[in-house]
Motif scaffolding. Structure first.
Motif, short mmCIF file in Angstrom:
data_model
loop_
_atom_site.label_atom_id
_atom_site.label_comp_id
_atom_site.label_asym_id
_atom_site.label_seq_id
_atom_site.Cartn_x
_atom_site.Cartn_y
_atom_site.Cartn_z
N ARG A 360 0.83 -1.21 0.00
CA ARG A 360 0.00 0.00 0.00
C ARG A 360 0.86 1.26 0.00
NH1 ARG A 360 -4.85 2.29 0.36
NH2 ARG A 360 -5.26 3.79 2.02
N LYS A 363 2.42 1.68 -3.34
CA LYS A 363 1.41 2.13 -4.29
C LYS A 363 1.14 3.63 -4.10
CE LYS A 363 -3.24 0.90 -5.12
NZ LYS A 363 -4.34 -0.02 -4.82
N LEU A 364 0.86 4.02 -2.87
CA LEU A 364 0.49 5.42 -2.65
C LEU A 364 1.65 6.37 -2.89
CD1 LEU A 364 -1.79 5.13 0.51
CD2 LEU A 364 -2.47 5.52 -1.86
N ARG A 367 3.41 4.92 -6.89
CA ARG A 367 2.51 4.54 -7.98
C ARG A 367 2.69 3.09 -8.43
NH1 ARG A 367 -0.76 7.97 -10.31
NH2 ARG A 367 -0.92 6.59 -12.09
N GLY A 369 1.91 -0.46 -9.26
CA GLY A 369 0.65 -1.20 -9.39
C GLY A 369 -0.55 -0.33 -9.75
N MET A 370 -0.34 0.94 -10.03
CA MET A 370 -1.48 1.82 -10.31
C MET A 370 -1.83 1.90 -11.80
SD MET A 370 -1.77 5.18 -8.07
CE MET A 370 -1.78 5.26 -6.30
N GLN A 374 -2.87 -3.00 -13.08
CA GLN A 374 -3.41 -3.02 -11.71
C GLN A 374 -2.77 -4.10 -10.85
OE1 GLN A 374 -6.07 -1.05 -9.97
NE2 GLN A 374 -5.02 0.28 -11.40
N ALA A 392 -6.52 -6.04 -2.69
CA ALA A 392 -7.92 -6.49 -2.73
C ALA A 392 -8.44 -6.39 -4.17
CB ALA A 392 -8.75 -5.63 -1.79
N GLY B 45 -9.18 10.93 -1.59
CA GLY B 45 -9.77 12.19 -2.04
C GLY B 45 -9.19 12.68 -3.35
N TYR B 146 -1.43 15.83 -5.30
CA TYR B 146 -1.52 14.42 -4.94
C TYR B 146 -1.23 14.33 -3.44
CZ TYR B 146 -0.85 9.44 -4.73
OH TYR B 146 -0.97 8.13 -4.38
N ARG B 250 -5.39 14.83 -14.02
CA ARG B 250 -4.23 14.55 -13.16
C ARG B 250 -2.94 14.94 -13.89
NH1 ARG B 250 -5.17 14.54 -8.26
NH2 ARG B 250 -3.00 13.83 -8.08
N GLN B 254 -4.15 11.35 -16.63
CA GLN B 254 -5.35 10.58 -16.32
C GLN B 254 -6.51 11.52 -15.95
OE1 GLN B 254 -2.84 8.38 -13.43
NE2 GLN B 254 -4.09 6.63 -14.01
N LEU B 256 -9.62 11.88 -13.29
CA LEU B 256 -10.22 11.36 -12.05
C LEU B 256 -11.69 11.79 -12.05
CD1 LEU B 256 -9.88 9.94 -9.38
CD2 LEU B 256 -8.79 11.97 -8.44
N GLU B 269 -17.01 -1.38 0.35
CA GLU B 269 -17.25 -1.98 -0.96
C GLU B 269 -17.81 -0.97 -1.95
OE1 GLU B 269 -17.98 -3.65 1.84
OE2 GLU B 269 -16.42 -5.18 1.56
N ARG B 296 -9.44 1.88 -12.27
CA ARG B 296 -9.71 1.51 -10.90
C ARG B 296 -10.83 2.36 -10.32
NH1 ARG B 296 -7.09 -1.67 -7.27
NH2 ARG B 296 -7.35 -1.20 -5.05
N TRP B 298 -12.52 3.30 -6.42
CA TRP B 298 -12.35 3.12 -4.98
C TRP B 298 -13.33 4.01 -4.22
CZ3 TRP B 298 -8.84 5.65 -8.05
CH2 TRP B 298 -8.56 6.98 -7.74
C1 LIG Z 1 -5.36 11.51 -6.73
C2 LIG Z 1 -5.37 10.03 -6.77
C3 LIG Z 1 -4.99 9.37 -7.93
C4 LIG Z 1 -5.00 7.99 -7.99
N1 LIG Z 1 -4.62 7.38 -9.13
C5 LIG Z 1 -4.65 6.04 -9.20
C6 LIG Z 1 -4.25 5.36 -10.37
O1 LIG Z 1 -3.83 5.97 -11.35
N2 LIG Z 1 -4.33 4.00 -10.40
C7 LIG Z 1 -4.78 3.31 -9.31
O2 LIG Z 1 -4.81 2.10 -9.36
N3 LIG Z 1 -5.16 3.92 -8.19
C8 LIG Z 1 -5.11 5.25 -8.11
N4 LIG Z 1 -5.49 5.86 -6.96
C9 LIG Z 1 -6.13 5.07 -5.92
C10 LIG Z 1 -5.20 4.46 -4.92
O3 LIG Z 1 -4.31 3.59 -5.53
C11 LIG Z 1 -6.04 3.63 -4.00
O4 LIG Z 1 -6.87 2.86 -4.78
C12 LIG Z 1 -6.77 4.55 -3.12
O5 LIG Z 1 -5.89 4.95 -2.13
C13 LIG Z 1 -7.95 3.90 -2.51
O6 LIG Z 1 -7.49 2.85 -1.73
P1 LIG Z 1 -7.97 1.44 -1.99
O7 LIG Z 1 -9.14 1.25 -1.13
O8 LIG Z 1 -8.13 1.21 -3.42
O9 LIG Z 1 -6.69 0.71 -1.48
P2 LIG Z 1 -6.58 -0.70 -0.89
O10 LIG Z 1 -5.14 -0.80 -0.65
O11 LIG Z 1 -7.27 -1.69 -1.72
O12 LIG Z 1 -7.41 -0.58 0.45
C14 LIG Z 1 -7.06 0.32 1.44
C15 LIG Z 1 -7.61 -0.15 2.74
O13 LIG Z 1 -9.02 -0.13 2.75
C16 LIG Z 1 -9.57 -1.41 2.85
N5 LIG Z 1 -10.54 -1.52 1.76
C17 LIG Z 1 -10.71 -0.64 0.78
N6 LIG Z 1 -11.69 -1.04 -0.04
C18 LIG Z 1 -12.13 -2.20 0.41
C19 LIG Z 1 -13.13 -3.10 -0.01
N7 LIG Z 1 -13.84 -2.89 -1.10
N8 LIG Z 1 -13.32 -4.19 0.71
C20 LIG Z 1 -12.60 -4.42 1.82
N9 LIG Z 1 -11.65 -3.60 2.27
C21 LIG Z 1 -11.41 -2.50 1.58
C22 LIG Z 1 -8.41 -2.36 2.62
O14 LIG Z 1 -8.52 -3.47 3.43
C23 LIG Z 1 -7.20 -1.53 3.01
O15 LIG Z 1 -6.88 -1.61 4.35
C24 LIG Z 1 -5.44 7.24 -6.87
C25 LIG Z 1 -5.82 7.89 -5.71
C26 LIG Z 1 -5.79 9.28 -5.64
C27 LIG Z 1 -6.18 9.95 -4.39
#
Ligand SMILES: Cc1cc2nc3c(=O)[nH]c(=O)nc-3n(C[C@H](O)[C@H](O)[C@H](O)COP(=O)(O)OP(=O)(O)OC[C@H]3O[C@@H](n4cnc5c(N)ncnc54)[C@H](O)[C@@H]3O)c2cc1C
Ligand SMILES: Cc1cc2nc3c(=O)[nH]c(=O)nc-3n(C[C@H](O)[C@H](O)[C@H](O)COP(=O)(O)OP(=O)(O)OC[C@H]3O[C@@H](n4cnc5c(N)ncnc54)[C@H](O)[C@@H]3O)c2cc1C
Lengths: 416, 367
Positions: A360, A363-364, A367, A369-370, A374, A392, B45, B146, B250, B254, B256, B269, B296, B298
C-alpha cells in the motif's frame, strides 16, 4: 437481460469441455472469453486431437459464445457485467463455472524490459500471431513444464534454440519425470519432445542473472553453480511457471489460496452455485482440465454415474498437478540491480521499492501497481521479491469503458 | 508556555500538516498511524485545492488554504503533483448562471480571482462539454495536488518520531496503543478523520461515503477541474444520496471522475448502482467520457459535521485533547489552514484568520 442456465468464464480446454458436456445434456450455456476464439492461451489455433471434438461442439444452438469479452464485475443476484470491443451487457446465471485458466508468472531480472524479451507462452503467442522466428536465436529460460512444448513449437517454426536454461536441479526434474511414468500419454509426449529437441543444449540449475543489450536483447548472463557464462541470442523467452487467475473467484467472495480456488471434490467453491475447474483449481494441465470440464457438467446435471466415472479420472490427473506444484511452484529470484524496473506500467524501479513498508505504501507513494495492469504482473513479482500481500480485488476486474460501468445504474438496488 | 511534546493521532493530510507546522514552531512531534502515512481519506480524495463559498467561514478558510498550497506547490511541483489548473464550474441553466454571477462578487470580496463565463468562453475552455450549456464560472487560483505524497513530504520535514500502531484510548496526558504501550505528552491532537468517533464517541461527526474512478492517460481531454454548479447544491443535501459531475485532470494525463455522497454507510465496498449513477451523470455532461478506459474504482469517507465546518481547537471538556478533524470534502485543501490555526492556538500567537467559527466548543454546551 440475457439469462443462462450456466455461464462459463474461460473458453480454454476446461471451459470448452464443460460447455460441450452441458449443452449435450440440454443446458443453455454462455461461454465467455477474452480471446477472439476458443482454445485458451496454449491451445488456441492449434489442431490438438484431444480438444477438437469439444471445439466443434461449440456450434451447438445451446451454446452462446461471447468472444473478445471480459468480465468487468461480478454482481449480487447472480449477474455479471461483461464488455466487448463494441458494447457491454449484464448477464444472469443459475450456475457459474470459473474456468479462467492461468497466466505466466513473470519475475523481474536486470534487462527484462528490453525489446526481444518475452514470456515463454508470450513468445509462442507472438509467433502464432505471425511474428517471424525462422533462423532467430532464442534462449528459453526460467522454469516450468511449459518450456518443453514451446521449445518444440519454436523449433518447428525454424527458430534456433541456443539453450534451455531451467532453474530447477536435475534430481528434482528426474523425480518429476518418474511421476510422469504413471501417465502413459504424458510419457509419449515427453519422448516426443525429447526427440524433437535433439541437439538443443539443456542446462538444469541455471539462473538468468541479467539480460544484456542496450536497445534490444542481445544475450543472457547465466549463473550455474559457482560460475557464470554468457549466451548470445536475438530473443529471450523467460517465464516462471504459471499462476492461476483468481480475480474472478475472489471478486465473487470465494475462498482461495495463492495457488488455487478452494473447492470440494465435486468442484464447488465456497460460494453457492459457483464452481471452479482447470488451472483455476491449481496448475494441472490439459488432461486434468478436460476431465474437470466433464465432471462439472455431470455435477450440475446430477448425472450420478458420470460423476463417479469423471471423479476417478480427475483424482488421477490431480496427482500429477501435485507433482507439478512440488517441482515448479517456487521459482527463485536473483538479486536485482537498483535500476531494474519492477512495475512496468508506471516505470517503478527496485531502488524505489526495496525500502517501502508494504504494498500500500509503495502504491500510494511510488505509484507501483497503479497502471493498466493493476498489479496483475507486478503484484506477483512484489510478492516474490518483497513478500507483500496481494491487493484487494474489485471492479473493474479489467480496464473498462466509462459507459460500461455506467450500465450498473440499471441494476436494482434492493439486491438480495 | 514553552513548546514541548505533542502526540498526533492520524497521519492523513491533516495530521501531517499539523505535525509540520508544530515542528516548525519548535514542538517535538510523535505521530501514530495505524496504516501508512497519507492513507485514510487522504489516499482517496480528489486532491482538488478549491475555494468554496457555501458559507463565509468556509470561504475564508479555503481561500487562506488555497494561497498556502500555491506557495507550497510552486516550490516543489513534482513532489506534490501541483497543477494550477483552476476550476470551471458549469451552469446547467440560466438560473445557475445567475447564481454564478453572484458568486463572482463573493469570490472577489475574498480577494480571489473569479471569472463569469458565457457559453462561448465555456466551450473555449472545455470543448468536450455537451452542447447547449449557458456558461459557468472559472476560479483560476484552484489547483490539483496528490495528497498522499504531500502528506509524506510534510511529515518527512518534521524529523519527528513515527509509530506504526493504532491508538486505542486517549487518557489525560497521553494515549494507549493497541500493543498496550502508553505514550505521554502534554498535548494530544486527534486527526483521525472520519474515524474520530472511535476514540471520542461524543464528536458530531458522520462518515459520508464517496466513490471515485480513475481512467487511463488522456492528456488534453480536459484542462481544468470541471464540475457542475449543482455540485454544491447536491453535495450538501442532508441525508440524501446524491451524485454530481466532477472531473479532474491529473498530472499524469489521467482523468479522475467523481463524485457521489452517501451517509452512514460503513462498508468500503463499491456500490455498483451508485457508481453507475455517478458515471451516467458525468457522461450526461461530457459525452466523450463514455469511451475512455477506466482502471480503478475506490471509495473513501469524508468526516461530515452538522454545519459543514471542521473542528479545530481544544476539546472543551477533555484537558490536553485538541481536535483537527471534520473536514468533510475539503480536508486536503483546508489541511494547511487548519495546521496554521491549530499551531497559533497552541502557541498563543495570532492566527492568520479568525478561529472562532471552527472551534469545537460550538457543539458542546457549556458545563
Ligand atoms: C489523486 C489520486 C490518484 C490515484 N490514481 C490512481 C491510479 O492511477 N491508479 C490506481 O490504481 N489507483 C489510483 N489511486 C487510488 C489508490 O491507488 C487507491 O486505490 C486509493 O488509495 C484507494 O485505496 P484502496 O481502497 O483502493 O486501497 P486498498 O489498498 O485496496 O485498500 C485500502 C484499505 O481499505 C480497505 N478496503 C478498501 N476497499 C475495500 C473493499 N472494497 N473491501 C474491503 N476492504 C477494503 C483495505 O482493506 C485496506 O486496508 C489514486 C488515488 C488518488 C487519491
Ligand atoms: C471521494 C472524496 C473526494 C474528496 N475530494 C476532495 C478534494 O477534491 N479536495 C479536498 O480538499 N478534499 C477532498 N476530500 C476530503 C479529504 O480527502 C479529507 O477531508 C481529508 O483527506 C481528511 O484528512 P484527514 O487527515 O483528516 O483524515 P484521513 O486522511 O482519513 O487520515 C486519518 C488517518 O488517521 C489514521 N487513523 C485513524 N484512526 C487511528 C487510530 N485509532 N490510531 C492511529 N491512526 C489512526 C488513518 O489510518 C488515517 O491515515 C475528498 C474526500 C473523499 C472521500
Amino acid at each position: 437481460m440475457q439469462s443462462y442456465d450456466v455461464i462459463i468464464i474461460g473458453a480454454g480446454p476446461a471451459g470448452m469441455h464443460a460447455a460441450h458436456a452441458l449443452a449435450s445434456r440440454g443446458q443453455h450455456v454462455a461461454l465467455i472469453d477474452d480471446n477472439p476464439a476458443a482454445g485458451g492461451q496454449i491451445w488456441r489455433g492449434v489442431n490438438n486431437k484431444s480438444i477438437q471434438p469439444a471445439r466443434a461442439a461449440l456450434e451447438s444452438p445451446h451454446i452462446t459464445t461471447y468472444y473478445q469479452t471480459r468480465v468487468i464485475a461480478t454482481l449480487a443476484s447472480q449477474q455479471l457485467l461483461v464488455e466487448n470491443p463494441r458494447d457491454a451487457h449484464l448477464l444472469h446465471y443459475r450456475h457459474l463455472i470459473i474456468a479462467s485458466g492461468a497466466r505466466e508468472l513473470l519475475l523481474p531480472v536486470a534487462g527484462w524490459t528490453l525489446p526481444g524479451v518475452t514470456g515463454i507462452g508470450g513468445l509462442q503467442a507472438l509467433v502464432k500471431a505471425g511474428m517471424p522466428i525462422a533462423n532467430k536465436r532464442v534462449v528459453i529460460a526460467g522454469t516450468g513444464p511449459l518450456i518443453w512444448p514451446v521449445a518444440v513449437f519454436l523449433r518447428m517454426h525454424g527458430a534456433h534454440i541456443v539453450a534451455i536454461a531451467e532453474q530447477q536441479s536435475l534430481p528434482r526434474l528426474v523425480r518429476f519425470g518418474l511421476h510422469l511414468a504413471r501417465y502413459p500419454r504424458k510419457i509419449w509426449q515427453a519422448v516426443g519432445y525429447a526427440a524433437q529437441l535433439i541437439g538443443v543444449p539443456f542446462m538444469a540449475d541455471s539462473h538468468v542473472i541479467a539480460i544484456t543489450g542496450t536497445t534490444q536483447s542481445t544475450g543472457v548472463r547465466i549463473q550455474r553453480g559457482d560460475h557464470q557464462f554468457q549466451l548470445t541470442c536475438d530473443y529471450v523467452a523467460i517465464g516462471h511457471h504459471l499462476v492461476p487467475n483468481l480475480d474472478i473467484a475472489q471478486s465473487l467472495g470465494c475462498d482461495t489460496t495463492p495457488a488455487a480456488v478452494t473447492t470440494t471434490g465435486l468442484l464447488a467453491t465456497t460460494i453457492p452455485h459457483v464452481y471452479a475447474i482447470g488451472e483455476a483449481r491449481g496448475i494441472g494441465g490439459l488432461d486434468c482440465a478436460i476431465a474437470e470440464g466433464h465432471l462439472v457438467a455431470a455435477v450440475i446435471c446430477r448425472d450420478t454415474s458420470a460423476i463417479t466415472q469423471w471423479q476417478q479420472r480427475v483424482a488421477h490427473e490431480r496427482q500429477l498437478a501435485t507433482a507439478i506444484a512440488a517441482t515448479f511452484a517456487t521459482p527463485a529470484t536473483t538479486p536485482l540491480a537498483d535500476d531494474t524496473i519492477v512495475c512496468r506500467c508506471e516505470d517503478v524501479t527496485h531502488a524505489q521499492l526495496q525500502h517501502a513498508r508494504d504494498w500500500r505504501t509503495a502504491k500510494l507513494q511510488q505509484r507501483c501497481g497503479m497502471g493498466p495492469c493493476q498489479g496483475r504482473i507486478c503484484g506477483a513479482a512484489t510478492q516474490h521479491l518483497y513478500g507483500w500481500g496481494p491487493d484487494a480485488v474489485r471492479p473493474p476486474l479489467r480496464p473498462a469503458r466509462v459507459a460500461t460501468l455506467a450500465l450498473l445504474q440499471t441494476i436494482s438496488t434492493d439486491v438480495e | 508556555m514553552s513548546p514541548s511534546d505533542v502526540i498526533i493521532i492520524g497521519g492523513g493530510i491533516v495530521g501531517c500538516a499539523c505535525a509540520h507546522r508544530l515542528a516548525e514552531t519548535g514542538w517535538r512531534v510523535t505521530l501514530v498511524e495505524r496504516d501508512t502515512i497519507g492513507s485514510g481519506a487522504t489516499a482517496a480524495g480528489m486532491g482538488q485545492i478549491v475555494a468554496l463559498d457555501d458559507s463565509p467561514a468556509e470561504l475564508v478558510l479555503t481561500a487562506d488554504s488555497q494561497r498556502r498550497w500555491h506557495t507550497l506547490g510552486q516550490a516543489n511541483p513534482l513532489i506534490h503533483e501541483y497543477t494550477p489548473c483552476g476550476t470551471v464550474w458549469v451552469a446547467s441553466d440560466d438560473e445557475e448562471l445567475t447564481l454564478a454571477a453572484a458568486k463572482v462578487s463573493s469570490y472577489h470580496a475574498a480577494g480571489l480571482h473569479a471569472e463569469l463565463l458565457d457559453a462561448a468562453a465555456l466551450y473555449r475552455h472545455e470543448p468536450n462539454l455537451r452542447p447547449g450549456l449557458p456558461g459557468g464560472l472559472r476560479i483560476a487560483g484552484d489547483a490539483v495536488v496528490y495528497s498522499s505524497r504531500s502528506a509524506a513530504w510534510l511529515w518527512e520535514q518534521t524529523g519527528g518520531t513515527l509509530i506504526h500502531d493504532e491508538v486505542t484510548a486517549i487518557q489525560s496526558g497521553g494515549v494507549t496503543l493497541a500493543n498496550g504501550r502508553q505514550l505521554r505528552a502534554d498535548v494530544v491532537v486527534l486527526a483521525t478523520g472520519s474515524r474520530a468517533r472511535e476514540l471520542v464517541p461524543t464528536l458530531p461527526i458522520r462518515p459520508k461515503k464517496g466513490h471515485l474512478v480513475i481512467t487511463d492517460r488522456y492528456p488534453g481531454f480536459i484542462h481544468h477541474q470541471v464540475a457542475e454548479m449543482g455540485y454544491a447544491k447536491n453535495a450538501h443535501l442532508a441525508d440524501v444520496d446524491s451524485v454530481a459531475f466532477n472531473i479532474q485532470p491529473r498530472a499524469t494525463g489521467q482523468i479522475l471522475i467523481g463524485s457521489c455522497r452517501q451517509y452512514d454507510i460503513h462498508t468500503p465496498e463499491v456500490d455498483p448502482h451508485m457508481l453507475g449513477r455517478m458515471l451516467q451523470r458525468c457522461i450526461d455532461f461530457m459525452p466523450g467520457l463514455a469511451t475512455l478506459s477506466t482502471l480503478r474504482v475506490w471509495t473513501g469517507y469524508r468526516a461530515a459535521t452538522p454545519d459543514g465546518l471542521p473542528l479545530i481547537g481544544p476539546h472543551p471538556h477533555i484537558p490536553g485533547l485538541w481536535l483537527a478533524t471534520g473536514h468533510e470534502g475539503l480536508g486536503i485543501t483546508t489541511s494547511l489552514g487548519t495546521a496554521d490555526l491549530l499551531a497559533a492556538l497552541l502557541n498563543h500567537t495570532s492566527p492568520a484568520i479568525n478561529p472562532s467559527p471552527y472551534l469545537p466548543e460550538r457543539f458542546f454546551p457549556a458545563h
